[in-house]
Structures are given as structure tokens and as C-alpha cells.
Design a protein around this motif. Sequence first.
Motif, short mmCIF file in Angstrom:
data_model
loop_
_atom_site.label_atom_id
_atom_site.label_comp_id
_atom_site.label_asym_id
_atom_site.label_seq_id
_atom_site.Cartn_x
_atom_site.Cartn_y
_atom_site.Cartn_z
N ASN A 7 -52.17 -11.08 2.61
CA ASN A 7 -51.39 -10.58 1.48
C ASN A 7 -52.21 -10.75 0.21
OD1 ASN A 7 -49.59 -10.49 -0.78
ND2 ASN A 7 -47.85 -10.90 0.56
N THR A 30 -55.26 -6.48 5.52
CA THR A 30 -54.60 -6.58 4.23
C THR A 30 -53.47 -5.57 4.11
OG1 THR A 30 -56.64 -7.35 3.20
CG2 THR A 30 -54.96 -6.43 1.74
N GLU A 32 -49.21 -5.15 1.97
CA GLU A 32 -48.06 -5.75 1.32
C GLU A 32 -47.11 -6.30 2.39
OE1 GLU A 32 -47.45 -6.22 -1.85
OE2 GLU A 32 -49.19 -5.16 -2.65
N PRO A 33 -46.12 -7.13 1.99
CA PRO A 33 -45.25 -7.75 2.99
C PRO A 33 -44.60 -6.77 3.96
CG PRO A 33 -44.93 -8.80 0.87
CD PRO A 33 -45.86 -7.65 0.63
N HIS A 36 -47.01 -5.76 6.70
CA HIS A 36 -47.17 -6.79 7.73
C HIS A 36 -45.93 -6.90 8.62
CE1 HIS A 36 -50.40 -8.84 5.07
NE2 HIS A 36 -50.97 -8.07 5.97
#
Length: 272
Positions: A7, A30, A32-33, A36
Motif C-alpha cells: 500500500n 502495489t 490501493e486497499p 488488494h
Amino acid sequence: MIRIGHNPNTNMLPMFYYLEKEHPLLESVTAEPTGHNAMLAEGRIDMAPISAFSYGEHWKDYAILRNLSVSTNGRVGSILLFSKVPIGDLEGLTIALTNASATSVNLTKILLHHYYGVTPGYLTMPANLPEMFAKADAALLIGDAAIQAALLRPECYIYDLGEEWHKHTGCSMTYAVWAFPKSLLAEREEEIMRIYDLLLEAKAKALGNMDDILRTCQMMLGGSLEYWRDYFAQFNYGLDHDLVLGLEKYYNQCFELNLLPSRPVLEFWPKE
């Protein structure tokens, strides 16, 4: 090799700044939340600091790493509701929600429905405050986008959702947990333990050398060192008993508002 979610937001620097980038056991991805969240659910990564809400959606399949989270006991500074009107006047109005978050989106709904008794309409957009305000009466931003918007001092009401949650519940709020599929343990438990140790070591080193983190944040987003020192003073990157109680409170309210189909049970690893 364990594919691990990275993150890039400043609030995660204490977890990643000292994590060895070229470790033979690690491959960093990599996002953003919300990225993921999807990657872990789809098996495209093996472990990540996912939205706490996403664990609630997949609690039967995931385990949570002990002693790791992104939490605050009150003000958070980077999960902000920007509003043209006072928060209690949002009945029937429209809120633009960031597409980068799951935990904060549902925290917003809990606070508005449960504690302010208002029912706005919602739309989801990329994080850009002027564009959000062009289409909505309020906007939820998280992470660096929220910090950058607040530093510009926009002429609107700004509500810190960590502060709002604590004001109404007296509880801490956990925004992200480190999770992985329990199915990995059958064949890769030793690798997961080694990665877990690396994460704990990186966190401990960062918390012992916060000046490096503060200067990096200043280079990334501006602001004074005093601003960043105050910002990080709010955070807890562990997951102690009180934080677990706050997380359970959040899950219970998500379930009661039908935001989750079942009441999550927290399963931690390693076992005590």
C-alpha cells in the motif's frame, strides 16, 4: 515466494519503509486497499493489508496476522468526510464515496444511519474532491487523497471518521488488517512465518526511527514535520485486546445494518 500487497499511502509507511524490497521470499504488488481486497479474494496475491471490511466478507477463508493493523483510538486524519452541509443535514442528499476504500465507506454508512439518523444517496467515484463536489453534496476521501484535500483548506465541513466513531461508541477503529487465505498454511506455513517475522521487524524499526518516516511524508505530500508528527501520533500498528474489541464492534454494526451477510469471527495466526 509470497506475493504481498504493498500500500503506497503515507499511513502505511511504518509497515513498508524498512521492509526489504528485494527479499527472495517477497514479491510486492502495489495497489490501493480495494485493489488488494480483490486481488487476495481472487488469488492474485497471497497476503496483504486489506480493508478490515474485506476480512469481514471473507472471514471463513482468511486468517489475520497478530500484532499488525492500521488503527486509531479516535482521530485518524486521513479518513475524512467533506460536506457542503452539517453532517446531520445530509438526509436525502448525495455522498460521493471514494473507490479506494471498503472499511471507510461502510463506516460512513454506519455513522450516518445509526448515529445521525440520515439516509443519503451514494455514488462511487475516483478520489478527486472538486469532481466529487460537482456531482454530490459530500465526499469521502481516504489516505493521501484526504490529506492533500484537507491541506488545501477547502471551504466546507470536514469530519474525521475516526473521531466520529470514537465519539459515538467510545471504541477504537481498525481500518486495515493483514490477512491471508488459511488454505496457504497446509503447504507454506514456514514461508508465512518468515514473512510475518519480516513484517514485525520492519514495523519495529520504523516506529523506532520515525523521523525518517516523517521526512519522507513531507517530501511526498508537503506539510510541516510537526504536522506529520501529530498525524502519526494517532496511529496504532498493533492489534491488542482493546483494538480487537473496537473491530468486533464495527463488524457487529456492519452485520446489523446488513452490510455483511454474516457476523464475522476473528481468527488470528500464529495461534497462541
